[in-house]
Design an enzyme around this catalytic site. Structure first.
Site, PDB file in Angstrom:
ATOM      1  N   THR A   1       0.867  -1.182   0.000  1.00 15.57           N
ATOM      2  CA  THR A   1       0.000   0.000   0.000  1.00 15.57           C
ATOM      3  C   THR A   1       0.905   1.234   0.000  1.00 15.57           C
ATOM      4  OG1 THR A   1      -0.002   0.174   2.392  1.00 15.57           O
ATOM      5  CG2 THR A   1      -1.705  -1.213   1.423  1.00 15.57           C
TER       6      THR A   1
ATOM      7  N   GLU B   1      -5.835  -3.945  -0.562  1.00 13.39           N
ATOM      8  CA  GLU B   1      -6.178  -5.040   0.361  1.00 13.39           C
ATOM      9  C   GLU B   1      -7.366  -5.866  -0.112  1.00 13.39           C
ATOM     10  OE1 GLU B   1      -5.386  -1.963   1.226  1.00 13.39           O
ATOM     11  OE2 GLU B   1      -4.434  -1.859   3.188  1.00 13.39           O
TER      12      GLU B   1
ATOM     13  N   LYS C   1     -14.975  17.016  11.469  1.00 13.05           N
ATOM     14  CA  LYS C   1     -15.877  16.911  12.615  1.00 13.05           C
ATOM     15  C   LYS C   1     -16.207  18.310  13.113  1.00 13.05           C
ATOM     16  CE  LYS C   1     -14.303  12.347  13.732  1.00 13.05           C
ATOM     17  NZ  LYS C   1     -12.920  11.955  13.578  1.00 13.05           N
TER      18      LYS C   1
ATOM     19  N   TRP D   1     -20.606  15.256  11.343  1.00 13.74           N
ATOM     20  CA  TRP D   1     -19.599  14.973  10.327  1.00 13.74           C
ATOM     21  C   TRP D   1     -19.924  15.666   9.002  1.00 13.74           C
ATOM     22  CZ3 TRP D   1     -18.186   9.042  10.613  1.00 13.74           C
ATOM     23  CH2 TRP D   1     -17.614   8.789  11.863  1.00 13.74           C
TER      24      TRP D   1
HETATM   25  P1  ADP Z   1      -3.359   3.238  -1.426  1.00 19.63           P
HETATM   26  O1  ADP Z   1      -2.175   2.383  -1.523  1.00 19.63           O
HETATM   27  O2  ADP Z   1      -3.247   4.627  -1.922  1.00 19.63           O
HETATM   28  O3  ADP Z   1      -4.079   3.130  -0.087  1.00 19.63           O
HETATM   29  P2  ADP Z   1      -5.561   1.874  -2.510  1.00 19.63           P
HETATM   30  O4  ADP Z   1      -5.987   1.711  -3.906  1.00 19.63           O
HETATM   31  O5  ADP Z   1      -5.432   0.649  -1.724  1.00 19.63           O
HETATM   32  O6  ADP Z   1      -4.267   2.652  -2.540  1.00 19.63           O
HETATM   33  O7  ADP Z   1      -6.560   2.874  -1.816  1.00 19.63           O
HETATM   34  C1  ADP Z   1      -7.798   2.443  -1.384  1.00 19.63           C
HETATM   35  C2  ADP Z   1      -8.633   3.603  -0.933  1.00 19.63           C
HETATM   36  O8  ADP Z   1      -8.960   4.436  -2.037  1.00 19.63           O
HETATM   37  C3  ADP Z   1      -9.986   3.199  -0.390  1.00 19.63           C
HETATM   38  O9  ADP Z   1      -9.922   2.759   0.931  1.00 19.63           O
HETATM   39  C4  ADP Z   1     -10.770   4.483  -0.546  1.00 19.63           C
HETATM   40  O10 ADP Z   1     -10.504   5.399   0.490  1.00 19.63           O
HETATM   41  C5  ADP Z   1     -10.212   5.056  -1.824  1.00 19.63           C
HETATM   42  N1  ADP Z   1     -11.118   4.731  -2.941  1.00 19.63           N
HETATM   43  C6  ADP Z   1     -11.015   3.746  -3.827  1.00 19.63           C
HETATM   44  N2  ADP Z   1     -12.019   3.799  -4.724  1.00 19.63           N
HETATM   45  C7  ADP Z   1     -12.794   4.856  -4.375  1.00 19.63           C
HETATM   46  C8  ADP Z   1     -13.982   5.440  -4.900  1.00 19.63           C
HETATM   47  N3  ADP Z   1     -14.578   4.979  -5.984  1.00 19.63           N
HETATM   48  N4  ADP Z   1     -14.486   6.513  -4.252  1.00 19.63           N
HETATM   49  C9  ADP Z   1     -13.893   7.013  -3.148  1.00 19.63           C
HETATM   50  N5  ADP Z   1     -12.768   6.524  -2.627  1.00 19.63           N
HETATM   51  C10 ADP Z   1     -12.226   5.457  -3.224  1.00 19.63           C
END
Ligand code: ADP
Length: 541
Positions: free
Chosen positions: A185, A330, A438, A443
């Protein structure tokens, strides 16, 4: 009593065998980092992937050894995906957009034995090589003619390695739970964490990706996966394309709208996928040039929330259906996707668009729920929002080398996202838990505010963060990048947002900047923005 059907292990090499036998003449086209374009077929690809496995074996790579790639989307990268994983080693896709110290950390943590890199990344790796403790060979992914002068030790040419092998190789059979791929990640907090996919998880994820309701991939598709192969399995597209026998087009190091558009038109692309920022650039390009999208039918967009205006423009002006998807490294990554559902078919166009702005329904195989801070399950009423929890056979159990697993006692993985789920099962992300604003105990969704703001014709990009306020704890600060030569005042933004969000959500200030910082995976870096505006005093203070 057990069933009595054949118990084949689910191995990713099966996808390639299938493509080779059933779709041998289907093409794979690739833009090359050293310049030019390359074109061959699944039959040729399968032979070279086997040669790749032979070459890795000759270099001493054994079962479960890690082979790192630092590469753009190309046919060679896909050969390595299949070659390394198919022989039982682990293909560790490294994201070149990570900070140099993170690159060193993850390659040492993974104990990669070989690094296969595109010629583009040679200068970067030359600076880091002395710190990469476990790399024995650097394989530069070009032919001998394009090998650069380099200070890297133990350097080999990928094409030389492939040429030296016969391709006379059978994919071995082993336990489907064997590790297949490793992806870290981006580590916005702390060190990056390794997600270790298995053959079984990737196989099942691919079957899911090939459902009609998912990525819209069939054997007739021509696919351009702009989403990088170094991030979250390129959303599983290379495997799914081989599994379907779809034509694949790789954009190599090119991400500019002009090159992508040229590929879409020249190769007859019908399906593509990328994060919103890529499409933001493309829509501007189309507007400026008056060009259309040729045969393109579907674009899957995810990684960050897709603004309403983007979905509307793609569909209305260019006849391209948008699939809004949500997922994470993940979750392999497909978790939910916004395909149409019989239950919402008869809604008005506006209502359908409202639904498309949500992140979609959980795909078969992924269970989703939302919980409050105490772990109570919240109702699916489209309003109650809480921590988004997921579980399923392609969802993480334990981070690589971690001593405890990443799930709770019931197997739920906390995504770190805050979301609500409606009665039809459509999930909507309102924020990352750490980015929620917040205000006075309530929120405010930074994502909703950002999406509303980017519909303003003078706004190119918008980010909203919470800033300290003595009365309300936090209030929203909106940071925008305007279109060239334009400016937008706080009053003008308020007037624009008034009928789009609750009045108490209106940002206390709107600040224009040259550039909004992004993470290695193309998301707005709220952490950097918060650092940048840490002492910012709102006018309402
Ligand atoms: P990183 O390594 O940057 O964490 P990831 O692809 O694993 O890369 O990131 C996942 C996160 O991206 C999700 O938990 C969410 O917060 C955000 N995400 C993914 N797709 C969407 C979406 N369609 N809309 C909003 N947030 C998204």
């Amino acid at each position: 009593m057990l069933g009595q059907m054949q118990n084949w292990p689910l191995l990713v090499s099966k996808f390639l065998e299938h493509a080779e036998i059933n779709h041998p003449r289907r093409e794979i086209v690739s833009m090359l980092p050293e310049g030019g374009q390359f074109r061959y077929t699944y039959a040729d690809h399968a032979v070279r992937a086997r040669k790749c496995a032979q070459a890795l074996e000759r270099l001493g790579i054994g079962f479960s050894d890690r082979v790192a790639t630092l590469a753009w989307n190309t046919h060679r990268h896909m050969e390595l995906w299949f070659g390394a994983a198919g022989m039982g080693a682990v293909c560790h896709t490294v994201n070149p957009r990570l900070f140099p110290e993170q690159l060193v950390y993850i390659m040492n943590h993974a104990e990669d034995r070989i690094l296969c890199l595109d010629v583009t990344f040679v200068p970067l790796i030359e600076k880091l090589a002395s710190e990469l403790k476990t790399i024995e060979h650097y394989v530069i992914m070009v032919g001998r003619d394009h090998m650069p002068e380099t200070s890297l030790p133990n350097v080999l040419s990928y094409e030389d390695l492939i040429d030296a092998e016969s391709g006379d190789y059978r994919w071995p059979t082993f336990d489907e739970n064997t590790a297949c791929g490793l992806c870290y990640t981006s580590g916005t907090t702390g060190n990056p964490k390794g997600v270790l996919y298995s053959h079984r998880s990737n196989f099942l994820h691919t079957l899911l990706a090939l459902q009609g309701d998912t990525l819209s991939i069939t054997s007739k598709s021509v696919i351009l996966p702009v989403v990088p192969m170094f991030h979250a399995n390129a959303w599983g597209i290379p495997y799914a394309a081989a599994g379907a026998g779809a034509k694949l087009v790789f954009n190599g190091p090119h991400h500019d709208p002009e090159t992508l558009h040229k590929l879409i038109m020249e190769e007859g692309i019908t399906v593509t996928a990328a994060v919103p920022t890529v499409w933001m650039g493309m829509l501007k390009y189309l507007e400026a040039t008056g060009k259309d999208m040729g045969k393109l039918k579907t674009v899957t967009i995810g990684g960050s929330a897709v603004p309403r205006v983007m979905i509307d423009t793609f569909q209305r002006n260019y006849g391209v259906r948008v699939n809004h998807a949500w997922g994470m490294t993940e979750t392999s990554p497909l978790g939910s996707l916004g395909s149409e559902n019989g239950a919402v078919e008869n809604l008005s166009e506006k209502e359908k668009l409202d639904i498309q702005c949500k992140q979609g329904r959980s795909v078969l195989g992924v269970e989703m729920t939302i919980m409050d801070d105490d772990g109570n399950v919240l109702p699916r009423d489209g309003k109650s929002s809480g921590h988004l929890m997921v579980r399923g056979p392609w969802v993480i159990d334990t981070y690589y080398k971690a001593d405890k697993n990443a799930t709770d006692a019931d197997g739920w993985f906390d995504t770190g996202d805050v979301a609500c789920i409606d009665e039809y099962g459509y999930m909507q992300i309102t924020d990352r838990a750490k980015d929620v604003i917040k205000s006075g105990g309530e929120w405010i969704s930074s994502i909703d505010l950002e999406n509303a703001a980017v519909a303003h014709p003078k706004v190119a990009e918008a980010a909203v963060i919470g800033v300290y306020h003595p009365k309300w704890d936090e209030r929203p600060l909106m940071v925008i990048v305007t279109e060239k030569g334009e400016s937008v005042s706080t009053e003008e933004m308020h007037a624009f947002l008034e009928d789009k969000v609750a009045k108490w959500w209106l940002p206390d200030d709107v600040v224009t900047v040259e550039e909004i910082p992004h993470t290695a995976t193309g998301k707005i870096s709220k952490k950097s923005l918060r650092d940048q505006f840490t002492d910012y005093k709102l006018p309402t203070y």
